[in-house]
Design a protein around this motif. Structure first.
Motif, mmCIF file in Angstrom:
data_model
loop_
_atom_site.group_PDB
_atom_site.id
_atom_site.type_symbol
_atom_site.label_atom_id
_atom_site.label_comp_id
_atom_site.label_asym_id
_atom_site.label_seq_id
_atom_site.Cartn_x
_atom_site.Cartn_y
_atom_site.Cartn_z
ATOM 1 N N ALA A 80 -9.005 -46.281 -27.743
ATOM 2 C CA ALA A 80 -9.416 -45.045 -28.411
ATOM 3 C C ALA A 80 -9.027 -43.821 -27.589
ATOM 4 O O ALA A 80 -8.532 -42.822 -28.136
ATOM 5 C CB ALA A 80 -10.922 -45.062 -28.658
ATOM 6 N N GLN A 81 -9.235 -43.890 -26.260
ATOM 7 C CA GLN A 81 -8.895 -42.763 -25.401
ATOM 8 C C GLN A 81 -7.381 -42.515 -25.404
ATOM 9 O O GLN A 81 -6.924 -41.368 -25.457
ATOM 10 C CB GLN A 81 -9.375 -43.024 -23.966
ATOM 11 C CG GLN A 81 -10.892 -43.063 -23.820
ATOM 12 C CD GLN A 81 -11.449 -44.469 -23.957
ATOM 13 O OE1 GLN A 81 -10.950 -45.283 -24.727
ATOM 14 N NE2 GLN A 81 -12.513 -44.749 -23.204
ATOM 15 N N ASN B 18 -10.643 -39.891 -20.166
ATOM 16 C CA ASN B 18 -11.989 -40.249 -19.731
ATOM 17 C C ASN B 18 -13.044 -39.924 -20.782
ATOM 18 O O ASN B 18 -14.245 -39.962 -20.477
ATOM 19 C CB ASN B 18 -12.301 -39.552 -18.409
ATOM 20 C CG ASN B 18 -11.558 -40.166 -17.242
ATOM 21 O OD1 ASN B 18 -11.722 -41.346 -16.960
ATOM 22 N ND2 ASN B 18 -10.711 -39.395 -16.597
ATOM 23 N N GLY B 19 -12.572 -39.592 -21.987
ATOM 24 C CA GLY B 19 -13.510 -39.397 -23.082
ATOM 25 C C GLY B 19 -14.283 -38.097 -23.037
ATOM 26 O O GLY B 19 -15.393 -38.016 -23.588
ATOM 27 N N ASN C 294 -6.302 -40.978 -28.652
ATOM 28 C CA ASN C 294 -6.729 -39.586 -28.718
ATOM 29 C C ASN C 294 -5.744 -38.684 -27.988
ATOM 30 O O ASN C 294 -5.397 -37.592 -28.467
ATOM 31 C CB ASN C 294 -8.128 -39.439 -28.115
ATOM 32 C CG ASN C 294 -8.742 -38.073 -28.399
ATOM 33 O OD1 ASN C 294 -8.295 -37.341 -29.279
ATOM 34 N ND2 ASN C 294 -9.776 -37.729 -27.652
ATOM 35 N N ARG D 225 -9.581 -49.316 -23.675
ATOM 36 C CA ARG D 225 -9.266 -47.883 -23.594
ATOM 37 C C ARG D 225 -8.350 -47.429 -24.726
ATOM 38 O O ARG D 225 -7.718 -46.378 -24.630
ATOM 39 C CB ARG D 225 -8.593 -47.581 -22.248
ATOM 40 C CG ARG D 225 -9.445 -47.855 -21.021
ATOM 41 C CD ARG D 225 -10.651 -46.955 -20.947
ATOM 42 N NE ARG D 225 -11.288 -47.007 -19.649
ATOM 43 C CZ ARG D 225 -11.229 -46.039 -18.745
ATOM 44 N NH1 ARG D 225 -10.573 -44.927 -19.020
ATOM 45 N NH2 ARG D 225 -11.831 -46.164 -17.586
#
Length: 256
Positions: free
Chosen positions: A169-170, A255-256, A173, A167
């Protein structure tokens, strides 16, 4: 106020203080460290403090259930269950970092109704009882009113947890869309959100004993605390605490 809730809440405060003071005697004193199969540390202070909590709580209420990080689960028949972490922040404890706490959570028929987080090194007690508000010692707590992610302060424990969970990348972000970030991990990020010193605490790799005492505290301070699926679930490894105003926006990012 339900007297059964109040009696247990007052006992939780006494028990947390006793166990926390016991652990403090071993802090920054070269205590031996063992490593559990999950690669988390444990010391005699953890085990001794948990035994004190188990004895104090179940001697008074023997029909209650009990879940502890070190000693596991014992079922009960009263509808109440104690969920405790004798030293939340053991990695800090063994490295001489003073940010660790004794956590005592109380559940009744599946609802988390009370929580105590005692910081022995600072002699501070964060506490909450459902319907009675949240406090640091005797000071009422309330979450912040920041409503824009661009102005938000976000806390977390370690980037490695998000990397291990796939997780990263999330998480990054979310970080990019907030104003400031601080690695106040374990219980401390959550109590900072409850007192309005930050706006989000995001974590991965948690357990029931890490969260049970903190959910009533955050909620009674006016905030919100859920797993990343938006539901309260202390069995999930992911968690988000917020001032409530930023919760949905942060979940969408995570949660993208």
């Amino acid at each position: 106020m339900n007297p059964d809730w109040r009696d247990r809440y007052e006992l939780a405060l006494d028990a947390a203080h006793q166990a926390g003071r016991f652990a403090l005697q071993h802090f920054d004193a070269g205590i031996a460290v063992e490593w559990k199969p999950d690669h988390s540390p444990v010391t005699l202070a953890d085990r001794g403090a948990e035994q004190m909590l188990r004895t104090t709580l179940l001697d008074k209420f023997p029909q209650d259930g009990f879940l502890g990080e070190e000693s596991g689960s014992t079922p009960g028949s009263s509808g109440f269950r104690w969920i405790i972490d004798p030293i939340d922040g053991t990695r800090n404890f063994v490295r001489g970092v003073p940010l660790w706490a004794t956590l005592v959570g109380l559940e009744y028929k599946g609802e988390l109704i009370a929580g105590v987080s005692y910081l022995p090194t600072m002699n501070q007690t964060y506490r909450a009882l459902r319907g009675d508000g949240a406090f640091r010692d005797d000071r009422p707590l309330h979450v912040s009113r920041v409503a824009n992610l661009k102005e938000a302060h976000v806390f977390y424990s370690s980037l490695s947890w998000f990397t291990k969970a796939g997780r990263e990348a999330q998480f990054l972000n979310l970080i990019k869309q907030t104003q400031r970030q601080r690695g106040f991990g374990d219980f401390y990020g959550f109590v900072l959100v409850a007192q309005g010193s930050g706006d989000l605490m995001v974590e991965h790799g948690v357990h029931a004993w890490d969260l049970a005492a903190l959910i009533p505290l955050v909620e009674e301070a006016g905030g919100k605390m859920t797993a990343w699926n938006g539901k309260i679930d202390i069995e999930k490894p992911d968690v988000l605490a917020s001032n409530g105003l930023l919760h949905d926006a942060a979940l969408r990012i995570l949660n993208g």
